[in-house]
Design a protein around this motif. Structure first.
Motif, PDB file in Angstrom:
ATOM      1  N   GLU A  66       0.960  -1.231   0.023  1.00 36.19           N
ATOM      2  CA  GLU A  66       0.065  -0.099   0.090  1.00 36.19           C
ATOM      3  C   GLU A  66       0.876   1.235   0.236  1.00 36.19           C
ATOM      4  OE1 GLU A  66       0.133   1.672   2.895  1.00 36.19           O
ATOM      5  OE2 GLU A  66       0.930   0.194   4.412  1.00 36.19           O
ATOM      6  N   LEU A  67       0.325   2.462  -0.065  1.00 36.00           N
ATOM      7  CA  LEU A  67       1.113   3.754  -0.195  1.00 36.00           C
ATOM      8  C   LEU A  67       0.870   4.560   1.007  1.00 36.00           C
ATOM      9  CD1 LEU A  67       1.030   4.455  -4.235  1.00 36.00           C
ATOM     10  CD2 LEU A  67       2.827   3.369  -2.646  1.00 36.00           C
ATOM     11  N   ASP A  68       0.036   4.107   1.860  1.00 37.56           N
ATOM     12  CA  ASP A  68      -0.383   5.150   3.255  1.00 37.56           C
ATOM     13  C   ASP A  68       0.926   5.255   4.176  1.00 37.56           C
ATOM     14  OD1 ASP A  68      -2.814   5.210   2.340  1.00 37.56           O
ATOM     15  OD2 ASP A  68      -3.523   3.504   3.499  1.00 37.56           O
ATOM     16  N   ASN A  69       1.751   3.971   4.154  1.00 37.75           N
ATOM     17  CA  ASN A  69       2.893   4.266   4.950  1.00 37.75           C
ATOM     18  C   ASN A  69       3.986   4.834   4.239  1.00 37.75           C
ATOM     19  OD1 ASN A  69       5.399   3.499   6.292  1.00 37.75           O
ATOM     20  ND2 ASN A  69       4.480   1.668   7.082  1.00 37.75           N
ATOM     21  N   PRO A  70       4.321   5.816   4.757  1.00 38.24           N
ATOM     22  CA  PRO A  70       5.455   6.526   3.614  1.00 38.24           C
ATOM     23  C   PRO A  70       6.608   6.096   3.062  1.00 38.24           C
ATOM     24  CG  PRO A  70       4.735   7.999   5.507  1.00 38.24           C
ATOM     25  CD  PRO A  70       4.483   6.392   5.894  1.00 38.24           C
ATOM     26  N   THR A  94      -0.053  -1.551  -6.774  1.00 40.02           N
ATOM     27  CA  THR A  94      -0.395  -1.221  -5.370  1.00 40.02           C
ATOM     28  C   THR A  94      -1.581  -1.961  -4.802  1.00 40.02           C
ATOM     29  OG1 THR A  94       0.767   0.670  -5.279  1.00 40.02           O
ATOM     30  CG2 THR A  94      -0.522   0.489  -3.411  1.00 40.02           C
ATOM     31  N   THR A  96      -4.604  -2.588  -2.208  1.00 36.73           N
ATOM     32  CA  THR A  96      -5.320  -1.754  -1.450  1.00 36.73           C
ATOM     33  C   THR A  96      -6.352  -2.882  -0.575  1.00 36.73           C
ATOM     34  OG1 THR A  96      -6.791  -1.279  -3.140  1.00 36.73           O
ATOM     35  CG2 THR A  96      -5.101   0.290  -2.537  1.00 36.73           C
ATOM     36  N   THR A 226      -0.104   0.807  11.668  1.00 39.43           N
ATOM     37  CA  THR A 226      -0.916   2.247  11.483  1.00 39.43           C
ATOM     38  C   THR A 226      -0.526   3.108  12.505  1.00 39.43           C
ATOM     39  OG1 THR A 226      -2.764   1.302  12.512  1.00 39.43           O
ATOM     40  CG2 THR A 226      -2.476   1.040   9.876  1.00 39.43           C
ATOM     41  N   GLU A 228      -3.200   3.938  14.496  1.00 40.00           N
ATOM     42  CA  GLU A 228      -4.149   3.474  15.396  1.00 40.00           C
ATOM     43  C   GLU A 228      -3.514   2.266  15.992  1.00 40.00           C
ATOM     44  OE1 GLU A 228      -5.856   6.345  12.614  1.00 40.00           O
ATOM     45  OE2 GLU A 228      -4.873   4.403  12.272  1.00 40.00           O
ATOM     46  N   SER A 249       7.406   0.844  13.041  1.00 44.40           N
ATOM     47  CA  SER A 249       7.238   1.708  12.046  1.00 44.40           C
ATOM     48  C   SER A 249       7.108   3.157  12.624  1.00 44.40           C
ATOM     49  CB  SER A 249       6.069   1.351  10.917  1.00 44.40           C
ATOM     50  OG  SER A 249       4.909   1.793  11.569  1.00 44.40           O
ATOM     51  N   MET A 251       4.932   5.129  11.446  1.00 43.63           N
ATOM     52  CA  MET A 251       3.402   5.525  11.849  1.00 43.63           C
ATOM     53  C   MET A 251       3.032   5.061  13.299  1.00 43.63           C
ATOM     54  SD  MET A 251       2.482   7.345   9.421  1.00 43.63           S
ATOM     55  CE  MET A 251       0.678   7.196   9.303  1.00 43.63           C
ATOM     56  N   SER A 279      10.979   7.564   7.824  1.00 43.09           N
ATOM     57  CA  SER A 279      10.123   8.121   6.776  1.00 43.09           C
ATOM     58  C   SER A 279      10.210   9.700   6.431  1.00 43.09           C
ATOM     59  CB  SER A 279       8.475   7.895   6.950  1.00 43.09           C
ATOM     60  OG  SER A 279       8.402   6.635   7.345  1.00 43.09           O
TER      61      SER A 279
END
Length: 342
Positions: A66-70, A94, A96, A226, A228, A249, A251, A279
């Motif tokens: 995915e691309l949410d994690n830099p 990618t 998702t 993430t 959260e 990570s 995040m 990141s």
């Protein structure tokens, strides 16, 4: 069919008979003319006959989770730039949630006749996944390289960060600041990088805090990669009296800082937090994050160099190219409250 032949002939500037000879693979057509007909097919949106498809020398697939994690866009940028400099065109695919799976993306890339594929943190890193998918890819004679997550069952070259050394670096740094109650927030245990981080954490805690493997295990929380997920894992570790948290990570580390503040703690005066990846922009958070830097530039270039060697007919050995991480100390870690009191 006649209408299609006429369209292709008009586009290519040749006769319908010539188009027919090309489509049926007949000899007696000049190379330039054949290429003009094939280009006309592409321009008009017609699918090339299977027997006439050739693997493009210019396409290399890149599959990321995915691309949410830099960290993943950072790796994709390095890999894409390195491929472009070598005259290849990167094709980014990618995954998702609820979208295409790794297998579906692989099939899509194979159908487009890519010359090779680079997988970043894919199913190869999941110890419960079926590795047969990579055997089938190898049987199709498609070169591929796997980034982060070694498996002895997969016959391919691997490029990885030394995750054991990463958590050892973090534990040693925190121990040097007087922390003895150090927690680890990581992803699901089934992933190879997680298992290696745990090994490094347990080794570091035995070396610096004198904890047994079982005692160190009590200070490990599994969650999602993430903000959260980091917040939930950190809340549990804070409830166990941890004064420092190592996260898998950046995040997750931001989530850990949020959890500490919600519990009434100050970072780093009361709680120290270490991230992982370094990141982009993480140096500008509040506070700037102490983290373990993955050597993204070196790893991305190594992955490209390896896959291009395979494409060129020089197979890389079935081994793991291991890159050392680096501790980057910023403002999210400080002396333990007890050490300051002394």
């Amino acid at each position: 069919m006649t209408a299609r032949l006429a369209d292709i002939a008009a586009q290519a500037g040749v006769s319908e008979a010539t188009v027919s000879r090309v489509l049926n693979g007949k000899p007696g057509v000049a190379t330039g003319t054949r290429e003009s007909v094939m280009a006309a097919l592409d321009v008009l949106g017609y699918e090339r006959p299977v027997r006439l498809r050739t693997r493009s020398a210019g396409l290399v697939g890149l599959i990321t989770p995915e691309l949410d994690n830099p960290i993943f866009p950072a790796l994709a940028q390095v890999i894409g730039q390195a491929l472009t400099r070598q005259g290849y065109t990167p094709v980014l695919a990618t995954q998702t949630p609820g979208g295409s799976t790794e297998d579906e993306l692989t099939e899509m890339l194979v159908e487009r006749n890519v010359s090779g594929i680079i997988y970043v943190s894919g199913l190869h890193a999941d110890t419960t996944a079926d590795t047969g998918r990579y055997d089938r890819l190898r049987a199709q004679d498609i070169p591929f390289v796997l980034v982060n997550g070694f498996s002895p069952q997969i016959q391919a070259p691997f490029v990885s960060t030394d995750d054991r050394s990463a958590t050892q670096l973090a534990v040693r740094h925190l121990a040097s600041l007087g922390h003895t109650r150090i927690g680890l927030a990581v992803g699901p245990r089934r992933f190879v990088p997680v298992q290696r981080k745990i090994e490094g954490f347990r080794s570091g805690m035995a070396e610096r805090a004198g904890l047994t493997g079982e005692q160190a295990e009590e200070l490990i929380q599994h969650s999602l990669y993430t903000m959260e997920g980091g917040q939930a894992a950190a809340a549990a570790l804070l409830a166990q009296g941890c004064t420092a948290i190592v996260c898998a990570s950046d995040m997750m580390a931001l989530g850990a800082i949020r959890a500490a503040r919600q519990a009434g703690h100050r970072v780093p005066q009361d709680i120290s937090v270490v991230g992982y990846d370094d990141s982009p922009l993480i140096a500008f958070t509040d506070p700037p994050l102490t983290t373990i830097r993955q050597p993204v530039q070196a790893m991305g270039q190594a992955a490209v160099r390896t896959v291009l060697e395979e494409i060129g007919g020089t197979p890389a050995p079935h081994t793991e190219f291991m890159f050392m991480p680096e501790l980057v100390v910023r403002g999210s870690t400080a002396a333990a409250p007890s050490a300051r009191a002394r």
